[in-house]
Scaffold this motif. Structure first.
Motif, PDB file in Angstrom:
ATOM      1  N   VAL A 105       0.809  -1.212   0.000  1.00 43.48           N
ATOM      2  CA  VAL A 105       0.000   0.000   0.000  1.00 43.48           C
ATOM      3  C   VAL A 105       0.843   1.263   0.000  1.00 43.48           C
ATOM      4  O   VAL A 105       0.309   2.363   0.118  1.00 43.48           O
ATOM      5  N   GLY A 106       2.147   1.138  -0.137  1.00 45.11           N
ATOM      6  CA  GLY A 106       2.997   2.315  -0.155  1.00 45.11           C
ATOM      7  C   GLY A 106       3.171   2.887  -1.543  1.00 45.11           C
ATOM      8  O   GLY A 106       2.483   2.509  -2.494  1.00 45.11           O
ATOM      9  N   SER A 107       4.127   3.808  -1.682  1.00 47.49           N
ATOM     10  CA  SER A 107       4.369   4.481  -2.956  1.00 47.49           C
ATOM     11  C   SER A 107       5.760   4.219  -3.517  1.00 47.49           C
ATOM     12  O   SER A 107       6.153   4.825  -4.505  1.00 47.49           O
ATOM     13  N   ASP A 108       6.497   3.334  -2.900  1.00 45.59           N
ATOM     14  CA  ASP A 108       7.876   3.069  -3.301  1.00 45.59           C
ATOM     15  C   ASP A 108       7.937   2.021  -4.401  1.00 45.59           C
ATOM     16  O   ASP A 108       8.185   0.837  -4.135  1.00 45.59           O
ATOM     17  N   TYR A 109       7.689   2.437  -5.623  1.00 47.72           N
ATOM     18  CA  TYR A 109       7.802   1.563  -6.773  1.00 47.72           C
ATOM     19  C   TYR A 109       9.019   1.979  -7.590  1.00 47.72           C
ATOM     20  O   TYR A 109       9.259   3.161  -7.809  1.00 47.72           O
TER      21      TYR A 109
END
Length: 127
Positions: A105-109
């Motif tokens: 569910v994070g934004s670290d892609y």
């Protein structure tokens, strides 16, 4: 192991549009975030866009914000990249990839968080 197959690339004039598709087989990708990355000859692979496992969050590199839209249809096990207002610098090979983290569910892609990769589809934007 999941197999990813990209399609929809081609030759388009600057200002035009293309829609890339990434079909997954082998197992469902619904628990995983998905991403699109691109790589021009002689350059490093660049993150373009990502979408969370449930489609609720999307992320874009600054150069494509407002022009590209990533989406997914988990029922079809497919991810899309709608590309509008294309520029010559959007030209390289586009790869679809699945993130290695389930229900993230994070934004670290990034390139480093992606696990399974397709073989790519070539996009050529003429001036």
């Amino acid at each position: 192991q999941v197999q990813l197959v990209e399609s929809g690339g081609g030759l388009v004039q600057a200002g035009g549009s293309l829609r890339l598709s990434c079909a997954a087989s082998g197992r469902t990708v619904s628990p995983y975030g998905m991403g699109w990355l691109r790589q021009a000859p002689g350059k490093e692979r660049e993150f373009v866009a990502a979408i969370s496992w449930n489609g609720g969050m999307t992320y874009y590199t600054d150069s494509v914000k407002g022009r590209f839209t990533i989406s997914r249809d988990n029922a079809k096990n497919t991810v899309y990249l709608q590309m509008n207002s294309l520029k010559p610098e959007d030209t390289p090979v586009y790869y679809c990839a699945a993130d290695r983290r389930r229900f993230y569910v994070g934004s670290d892609y990034s390139d480093g968080t992606m696990d399974n990769w397709g073989k790519g589809t070539l996009v050529t934007v003429s001036p």
